[in-house]
Design an enzyme around this catalytic site. Sequence first.
Site, PDB file in Angstrom:
ATOM      1  CB  SER A  95      -3.857  -4.961 -23.321  1.00 36.10           C
ATOM      2  OG  SER A  95      -3.512  -5.078 -21.946  1.00 36.10           O
TER       3      SER A  95
ATOM      4  N   GLY B 296      -1.055  -1.627 -24.100  1.00 35.16           N
ATOM      5  CA  GLY B 296       0.149  -0.930 -23.675  1.00 35.16           C
ATOM      6  C   GLY B 296      -0.080   0.483 -23.181  1.00 35.16           C
TER       7      GLY B 296
ATOM      8  CG  ASN C  91      -0.221  -1.165 -19.355  1.00 29.53           C
ATOM      9  OD1 ASN C  91       0.119  -2.312 -19.088  1.00 29.53           O
ATOM     10  ND2 ASN C  91      -1.046  -0.883 -20.348  1.00 29.53           N
TER      11      ASN C  91
ATOM     12  CG  ASP D 292      -0.930 -12.775 -20.551  1.00 31.26           C
ATOM     13  OD1 ASP D 292      -1.701 -12.769 -19.572  1.00 31.26           O
ATOM     14  OD2 ASP D 292      -1.218 -12.231 -21.632  1.00 31.26           O
TER      15      ASP D 292
ATOM     16  CG  HIS E 243      -3.692  -9.472 -21.399  1.00 32.12           C
ATOM     17  ND1 HIS E 243      -2.348  -9.764 -21.463  1.00 32.12           N
ATOM     18  CD2 HIS E 243      -3.793  -8.121 -21.474  1.00 32.12           C
ATOM     19  CE1 HIS E 243      -1.663  -8.639 -21.593  1.00 32.12           C
ATOM     20  NE2 HIS E 243      -2.521  -7.628 -21.602  1.00 32.12           N
TER      21      HIS E 243
END
Length: 253
Positions: free
Chosen positions: A81, A118, A146, A227, A230
């Site tokens: 991402s 993801g 991830n 968040d 990112h």
Amino acid sequence: MASFNSLSPIRYTACVKLSWIALSLALSLTLTGCKTSDGARHAEDYSRDTRPARPMAQNPSPAATSTIKDERPVILCFGDSITAGYNLDAGQSYPDYLQKALDEKGYKYHVVNQGISGDTTKDGLARAEDAVALHPAVILVELGGNDGLRGIPIASTRANFDGILAKLTATGAKVVLLGITLPPQYGKVYINQFNETYALMATKYNLTLFPFLYKDVYGVQGAIQRDGIHPTDLGSQLIVKNVLPLVEPNLKR
């Protein structure tokens, strides 16, 4: 920056320690399941989100689209991402800004964005042939975050990286490995082994390594989305400041 290639895992960890003071605070909110007033989700939920950035899906930019015919040599951004430009407008991912920087410097290369939100290293291995099919001149590999967030066994992550890098380096492309690390909640043993993975892979395949992609990004006001994971538009631009000096030595005018 060139000195990063020779960093040991211990020096690597020390290099990024200060950046993670800020990062651990941000991620601790999401990783412990706390909810904010705007409904922020867990970090793992973001890592599992497979949606590309909204406007990029509707109005793809040159760097985000691998199907646009372009005769220039390819610089491939292969990642998750962070590469995809999660939750950013069209033209705001780091591959988009890399394309702009190269154009401004007079380089005739086409930057292709193969970031998928993801993706773990297992997912990356499954689509490595798609990367090979583009016959890229340079490949920037940004994966593993991830895996760490989900606590995937280090042995599995390393095996997947091994498969990915074996395929990519076999093409003759110049491969740059972009690392990331984890907040303290994951424990020293797991974090050290996770960090060491990038150094081991870079050594095995003789790659250029940038150990911490968020160097001089995390801690900069407005560079990371709410968040806590990112990059923002500004963050993407700062990432390019890190990666451009690694890419340029492999380019021809």
